[in-house]
Design an enzyme around this catalytic site. Structure first.
Site, PDB file in Angstrom:
ATOM      1  CE  LYS A 118      18.186  66.716  42.671  1.00 47.66           C
ATOM      2  NZ  LYS A 118      17.427  67.252  41.532  1.00 47.66           N
TER       3      LYS A 118
HETATM    4  C1  LIG Z   1      16.360  66.734  40.826  1.00 47.91           C
HETATM    5  C2  LIG Z   1      15.596  67.666  39.987  1.00 47.91           C
HETATM    6  C3  LIG Z   1      14.224  67.499  39.774  1.00 47.91           C
HETATM    7  C4  LIG Z   1      13.460  66.322  40.336  1.00 47.91           C
HETATM    8  O1  LIG Z   1      13.335  66.399  41.740  1.00 47.91           O
HETATM    9  P1  LIG Z   1      12.942  65.087  42.571  1.00 47.91           P
HETATM   10  O2  LIG Z   1      13.064  65.503  43.985  1.00 47.91           O
HETATM   11  O3  LIG Z   1      13.947  64.055  42.192  1.00 47.91           O
HETATM   12  O4  LIG Z   1      11.571  64.712  42.172  1.00 47.91           O
HETATM   13  C5  LIG Z   1      13.544  68.457  39.034  1.00 47.91           C
HETATM   14  N1  LIG Z   1      14.199  69.502  38.499  1.00 47.91           N
HETATM   15  C6  LIG Z   1      15.520  69.686  38.669  1.00 47.91           C
HETATM   16  C7  LIG Z   1      16.172  70.851  38.031  1.00 47.91           C
HETATM   17  C8  LIG Z   1      16.259  68.790  39.433  1.00 47.91           C
HETATM   18  O5  LIG Z   1      17.571  68.985  39.604  1.00 47.91           O
END
Ligand SMILES: *Cc1c(COP(=O)(O)O)cnc(C)c1O
Length: 496
Positions: free
Chosen positions: A113
């Site tokens: 993120k």
């Molecule tokens: C948010 C997240 C995901 C999922 O990603 P999306 O873009 O919501 O599909 C997968 N793994 C981790 C560690 C995340 O923080």
């Protein structure tokens, strides 16, 4: 350069600039903003190959954010991708087990993120300045664990903004929770809700869509925006690292010019994998999009049947950032495979809202042919972590393990030998309990924080900065609310 404009997935009447799309976050009709027409990259891979992460980010993002000046975008990019990333490559590729793990977790909060949320506050501030917005922007965020902390970190003490994060009180790891409730910054607010991520996301979307409520907020000098991947300002930065990874492989002669690759993405809200799909639209040669899920396997069913049906039990798993039943960004993908048909999207979203399910047409199903969906359970996730560790001493987190296990399934089923990138979305340090107990017995009575130290010992590496001292940090947030109290909680915070 051609301008890139944006419109909602649910109507055709309004096109807006990238600044407006970023500030608004969500369309007035509840739809998501998408580029009216996708930009083209003029430079060849050979030219792009020489760029570092920042240069590439600038080049790609400039194609989407055409109303930002060069100086503005440079400022955003240079402030986002700096020393707060613990790897100078920003997103390094690690070859292990015959695949390439794209490590997206070297930012300050140890999850992918950060790749977008370290730049979104700069984009948002620049955009709001451009638009002469005088109201204070309130970032409403629902989190399944990682977005919350990354957004808090990005927006903490950013002038002219406040950030309110809602997380499922019992749905995140101990470390994820501690990261959020110790957040500094007088503009930050963290609220645990009695409910799951879908409840949090629904509440946030409702706050956005409630005209009365928005008016009330406006009257006291605020406007809402979003740091969730419903904001196009989250997705555009994510396109960059797929190119970066490909160009790295090309530079190291691991692949040849225009050779196709597969990407495997552990998926929740469908944002990260959609960014890969958008990368393909810009010309990145991707063969298969392998969409990996945990036991919340609604996307697996969708990819295999064309039916999206949320009538199922929400399951808490050890890959909590993927514990999602309503993947918001799927709407953007549906828009693509419907041939840009707003009416179709409205119909499907109405079905989802009223009946909890929808089925796409046969023609749309053809658009799924480049996707492979798979899912695995917690037990298999743990086994996979152990297997990778035993075989190569490479430690992966639970989400990355889901991706790798689904990839192995795919490979066994298809025999496909295409070179493959696995999006490694979180540091194992964020999920120490699940990771450490997967590889060794005897850790049952250790706290998650003891296990941080054990993990550091085991790998013979210093623990990441983002997690050092976390255990001793003062808890600064203890707000809680029920899932139907989110609006009043927002009012209380803003009316103080
Ligand atoms: C948010 C997240 C995901 C999922 O990603 P999306 O873009 O919501 O599909 C997968 N793994 C981790 C560690 C995340 O923080």
């Amino acid at each position: 350069m051609k301008s890139c404009f944006y419109k909602s997935t649910r109507s055709n009447d309004l096109t807006i600039t990238s600044s407006e799309a970023i500030v608004k976050g969500l369309g007035h009709d509840g739809g998501l903003y998408i580029p009216v027409k996708f930009p083209r990259l003029e430079k060849t891979f050979d030219e792009l190959k020489c760029m570092n992460y920042r240069e590439l980010a600038f080049y790609i993002m400039k194609k989407f954010l055409t109303d930002f000046s060069e100086e503005e975008l440079l400022y955003c990019v240079n402030n986002a991708y700096d020393e707060k990333f613990e790897s100078k490559d920003i997103a390094p590729l690690v070859e292990s087990e015959g695949v390439h793990f794209l490590e997206l977790f070297h930012g300050p909060t140890l999850a992918f993120k950060d790749m977008a949320l370290s730049i979104l506050p700069y984009l948002l501030k620049t955009a709001s300045k451009r638009l002469n917005i005088e109201k204070e922007i309130v970032i409403l965020t629902a989190t399944s664990g990682d977005t919350g902390k990354a957004a808090l970190e990005g927006f903490a003490d950013v002038d002219g903004t406040k950030i309110i994060v809602f997380f499922p009180e019992d749905g995140v790891s101990q470390i994820q929770k501690r990261q959020m409730v110790t957040q500094r910054g007088k503009n930050t607010f963290v609220v645990g809700i009695e409910g799951n991520f879908d409840d949090a996301q629904r509440g946030v979307k409702e706050a956005f869509a409630d005209i009365e409520f928005n008016k009330e907020i406006n009257d006291i000098g605020y406007m809402f925006s979003s740091a969730n991947s419903i904001n196009i300002g989250r997705l555009v930065p994510q396109i960059v690292y797929y190119f970066y990874a490909y160009l790295n492989l090309l530079g190291e002669e691991k692949i040849s010019q225009d050779e196709k690759i597969n990407v495997v993405v552990p998926t929740g809200n469908f944002g990260n994998i959609l960014a890969a799909y958008y990368a393909k639209k810009l010309g990145l040669p991707i063969n298969k999009f392998i969409c990996a899920s945990n036991n919340n396997n609604v996307l697996y069913d969708f990819i295999n049947t064309g039916v999206y049906d949320i009538a199922r039990e929400f399951k808490k798993t050890i890959s909590p950032s993927m514990d999602i039943l309503i993947s918001s960004n799927l709407e953007r993908f549906l828009y693509e495979i419907s041939g840009n048909d707003e009416n179709m999207i409205n119909g499907l979203m109405k079905d989802l809202k009223e009946n909890g399910k929808y089925e796409i047409s046969n023609k749309m199903k053809e658009g799924l042919k480049d996707f492979y969906g798979g899912y695995i359970d917690d037990k298999k996730t743990c086994e996979t972590i152990k297997e990778v560790y035993d075989s190569s001493k490479y430690l992966i987190d639970t989400h990355t393990a889901v991706a790798y296990a689904v990839y192995k399934k795919y490979k066994a089923e298809t025999g496909d030998k295409t070179k493959t990138i696995i999006a490694s979305t979180a540091s194992p340090y964020k999920f120490t309990r699940s990771v450490m107990t997967s590889i060794k017995e005897g850790f049952e009575n250790y706290s998650d924080f003891d296990l941080v130290r054990e993990m550091s010992k085991l790998t013979n590496k210093d623990m990441p900065i983002g997690i050092r001292d976390l255990e001793n940090k003062e808890i600064l947030h203890n707000r809680k609310c029920k899932k139907d109290e989110m609006k009043s909680t927002i009012s209380n915070i803003l009316n103080k």
